[in-house]
Design an enzyme around this catalytic site. Sequence first.
Site, short mmCIF file in Angstrom:
data_model
loop_
_atom_site.label_atom_id
_atom_site.label_comp_id
_atom_site.label_asym_id
_atom_site.label_seq_id
_atom_site.Cartn_x
_atom_site.Cartn_y
_atom_site.Cartn_z
N ARG A 125 -8.39 -1.16 8.55
CA ARG A 125 -9.34 -0.10 7.97
C ARG A 125 -9.72 0.67 9.32
NH1 ARG A 125 -14.34 -1.33 3.81
NH2 ARG A 125 -14.16 0.44 3.04
N CYS A 126 -8.42 1.32 9.53
CA CYS A 126 -8.32 2.32 10.70
C CYS A 126 -7.34 3.09 10.84
CB CYS A 126 -8.29 1.09 11.93
SG CYS A 126 -7.53 1.64 13.47
N GLU B 92 -12.57 4.65 5.78
CA GLU B 92 -12.53 3.71 7.14
C GLU B 92 -13.60 4.02 8.09
OE1 GLU B 92 -8.69 5.61 7.73
OE2 GLU B 92 -7.75 3.43 7.79
N GLN C 77 0.81 -0.99 -0.01
CA GLN C 77 -0.06 -0.01 0.10
C GLN C 77 0.78 1.13 0.07
OE1 GLN C 77 -3.06 -2.35 2.86
NE2 GLN C 77 -3.28 0.01 3.02
N1 MCN Z 1 -13.87 9.87 -1.74
C1 MCN Z 1 -14.89 10.79 -2.31
N2 MCN Z 1 -15.31 11.58 -1.62
C2 MCN Z 1 -14.72 11.93 -0.33
C3 MCN Z 1 -13.88 10.98 0.14
C4 MCN Z 1 -13.46 10.05 -0.41
O1 MCN Z 1 -15.32 10.43 -3.37
N3 MCN Z 1 -15.09 13.29 0.32
C5 MCN Z 1 -13.34 8.81 -2.61
C6 MCN Z 1 -11.89 8.68 -2.75
O2 MCN Z 1 -11.27 9.80 -3.80
C7 MCN Z 1 -11.42 7.42 -2.87
C8 MCN Z 1 -12.40 6.71 -2.01
O3 MCN Z 1 -13.58 7.64 -1.77
O4 MCN Z 1 -11.63 7.12 -4.38
C9 MCN Z 1 -11.57 6.50 -0.47
O5 MCN Z 1 -11.07 7.57 -0.25
P1 MCN Z 1 -10.20 8.07 1.10
O6 MCN Z 1 -11.04 8.11 2.22
O7 MCN Z 1 -9.29 9.04 0.79
O8 MCN Z 1 -9.33 6.78 1.44
P2 MCN Z 1 -8.20 6.14 0.65
O9 MCN Z 1 -8.28 6.46 -0.78
O10 MCN Z 1 -6.88 6.69 1.09
O11 MCN Z 1 -8.31 4.66 1.11
C10 MCN Z 1 -7.73 3.88 2.16
C11 MCN Z 1 -9.07 3.29 3.02
C12 MCN Z 1 -8.46 2.39 3.93
S1 MCN Z 1 -7.07 3.09 4.99
C13 MCN Z 1 -8.62 1.16 4.19
S2 MCN Z 1 -7.94 0.22 5.04
C14 MCN Z 1 -9.62 0.65 3.17
C15 MCN Z 1 -10.44 1.67 2.52
O12 MCN Z 1 -9.85 2.70 2.24
N4 MCN Z 1 -9.10 -0.53 2.30
C16 MCN Z 1 -9.73 -0.75 1.07
N5 MCN Z 1 -11.42 1.01 1.43
C17 MCN Z 1 -10.86 -0.04 0.89
N6 MCN Z 1 -11.80 -0.48 -0.25
C18 MCN Z 1 -11.49 -1.11 -1.13
N7 MCN Z 1 -12.31 -1.64 -2.06
N8 MCN Z 1 -10.17 -2.04 -0.65
C19 MCN Z 1 -9.68 -1.98 0.27
O13 MCN Z 1 -8.52 -2.55 0.63
CU1 CUN Z 2 -5.88 1.69 8.61
S1 CUN Z 2 -5.95 0.05 7.36
MO1 CUN Z 2 -6.15 1.46 5.96
O1 CUN Z 2 -5.17 2.24 6.94
O2 CUN Z 2 -4.99 0.65 4.95
#
Ligand code: MCN
Ligand code: CUN
Length: 790
Positions: free
Chosen positions: A368-369, A736, A221
């Site tokens: 996921r945290c 998360e 990741q």
């Molecule tokens: N998004 C959006 N509008 C927002 C916030 C987010 O459209 N206001 C969209 C983002 O652009 C992105 C998605 O939602 O496409 C998730 O965005 P974000 O909250 O920024 O999280 P990350 O992209 O950094 O993803 C990490 C988070 C984590 S830490 C875990 S653990 C997890 C999760 O995402 N693992 C996943 N969701 C998952 N989903 C899938 N399918 N697979 C994983 O391994």
């Molecule tokens: Cu905290 S589990 Mo996600 O941060 O990859």
Amino acid sequence: MAVDELSVGGLGARVKRVEDDRLIRGKGNFTDDFKLPGMLHMEILRSPHAHARIVSVDTTKAWAIPGVHLVLTGELMAQRNLAWMPTLSYDTQAVMAMDKVRFQGQEVAAVVADDPYIAKDACEAIEVVYESLPAIVNPMQAKAPDAPLIRDDKDGQADNVCYTWEVGDKSMTDRVFERAENVVKLDCYYPRSHPSPIECCGCIADFNPATAKLTIYMTTQAPHIIRTAVALVAELPEHMIRIIAPDIGGGFGNKVPVYPGYVIATLASILVGRPVKWIEDKTGNLISTGFARDMYFHGELAIDRRGKIEGLRIHVDTDNGAFFSDAQPTKFKVGLMHSAFACYDIPYGHLTSQGHYTNKAPGGVAYRCSFRVTEAMFFQERLIAAAASDLGIDPAEFRRVNFVREFPWRTTYGMLLDSGDYDKCLTLALEKLGYEELRKEQAAARKEGRYIGIGISTMTEPLGAGNSREFDIIGIKMFDSAELRIHPSGKAVLKIGSKTQGQGHETTFAQIVAHELGIPSTDILVQHGDTDNTPFGMGTYASRSTPTAGAATSMASRKVRAKARKLAAHLLEVSEDDLEWELGRFYVRDAPQRGVTIQDCALAAYTNMPDGLEPGLENNAYYDPPNMTWPFAAYLAAVEIDPETGVWEVLRFVAVDDCGVRINPMIVEGQIMGGLAEAFAMSNMQFITFDSSGNCIGANYMDYLIPTAWETPKWELHEVVTPCPHHPIGAKGVGECATVGGPAAFVNAVMDAVSHLGVRNIDMPVFSGRVWEAITQQHDVSGFPPLAGH
Ligand code: MCN
Ligand code: CUN
């Protein structure tokens, strides 16, 4: 005319995920799909014991098997100074056991062979003599005065404690408790669980002896962090290392740490001069990598007679396994545990914490945290529910009395909240559930001997690490990056420092550019996960991609727009100051019909530049966020328990999420639904335990349960939008939230259904057997291991 935000796939557009086209058709490229010329295969021999001294390792028979190219042992690793490696939490971890094994499943030897079957057979031919030692499987045993010392490899380590940490104002908090009108206490346990993505971990290490370049295809990741870590650990020049994280079949935190298998495969490739592939099997993944939670809580609230919380005391013990190896911001030893109770106005609080080595695989991974936030919010909402119940206050009302209402707000444990409207979210959730009506139904049902319960969970959580002032991992500051290049025809390539594992970055990050520049999102290719081809980023976890790399994407787009303005001025033969921007187009202020599109500007950047202006249209941005983003969620569950069996069923589940501005509402809803499914799983089926000898129970999908569509309840989703004040497009993280806030809603609902029987706590997983025991015996049911509780 400006282009329409929704029709170019900008903010708010429900654009279908572009990555699904290949993924759904089975055309994705996962690490195991790559077949390099001359590639060999590696298998790892794992320890059957949880704690044992290694007397001898005899590899003679393994070497003799045809097709075996290399047998690696701890001794061989030690010759290269690679028997131990530093962890992301400033501890050390055995890459391969030499002196003793410290958990079941630990790496003891490895074989490289022509195919994985030969390698596996050869592993079985390795003869290891162990002398078993007593195993420690929980912090209580670890703390016992006569406990065997697990980390006897560490100079100066005299006990099994791996860290102690505290925050808050002890003396003022103690004073508040001394004169408190009410004190409510709760003890509970968050069991060990596992992110268990469909795809296990693995890599192909490819050291090219001719060029001395090392390429590693791997399930990570955080590719850039890995590149730096490999450079430091293996003492290789960083520019000669390329990490490629191809498609990933789910990460969920499992693919953040550096696992021994990666290091062993890398050394193997250097030694044999050929590519070496190592792919974990499911049991290997479940017993040796990425355990989460395993935390014991004690908490107390001091509450006045009007229901206002005046003080908070928490102590947590964490079971970290044999090595303290999860990723942790340097300053914070229990992750962001101190985000607990952030959404409540509590004048004084104190938090203490102690980590313990045990004979279990390294734990504490954020599944996921955002670094232990899941544990923090679970305990927060369990304690809040217990307090409301003990004091006879309606749980919704109790939350309202205590919510933070002014921003910015410094929390009890020192974090800075910048926005939110908590009451609005909770009120909407209560309305959608029909809370008042349901309470009446509950009372009527109880008279007929039916147990209905309503569970509330409300929380704000810090997502998007850093800022770099407070957040670093092994000294590398937490920010993120984006690089945007517009081609002459107006099509674009965006390269980002984050790495999607299923979250849909190839879609949503293009939408951010579409919003900033008016270029259709379908004209933008998003690249990620290849360190030779993307700017330095900290990777994707802690829902940090949108808050950091997403913000960087906005900023890079705005720099590109600033240059496009110069090109537009040249094309329109006016001064830059006379131009206005509307989506996709610059026009002359006094003559709005005279304008040029962003695509016209792109073409001019390569074909018709003004004198003195550099050709090309591209830029980059490194974004260091001023603060975390603080999304909020209100989750409400209604359940009914069958008093005859303890089986409980979810009647309704209402979720109101406020993650600020939503880039792609469909993807956000997908994130929330997936997160709630995981929360539901943790609440009643998903856990990994260990018997008293340290054998891992939960090493396969017969014992470790994954919810299917059949078990998963129907989710009713609603939204509130409080834009993030410091994010360029007002977005907050969301990836998360549902997994973090969800579990307490289910558990609180079950507890609400049985509280009239004097039951105050049933630990997760809230199995029907545990509920039945609580109902029939009218007492709490602890999940204290090694009690399995089935
Ligand atoms: N998004 C959006 N509008 C927002 C916030 C987010 O459209 N206001 C969209 C983002 O652009 C992105 C998605 O939602 O496409 C998730 O965005 P974000 O909250 O920024 O999280 P990350 O992209 O950094 O993803 C990490 C988070 C984590 S830490 C875990 S653990 C997890 C999760 O995402 N693992 C996943 N969701 C998952 N989903 C899938 N399918 N697979 C994983 O391994
Ligand atoms: Cu905290 S589990 Mo996600 O941060 O990859």
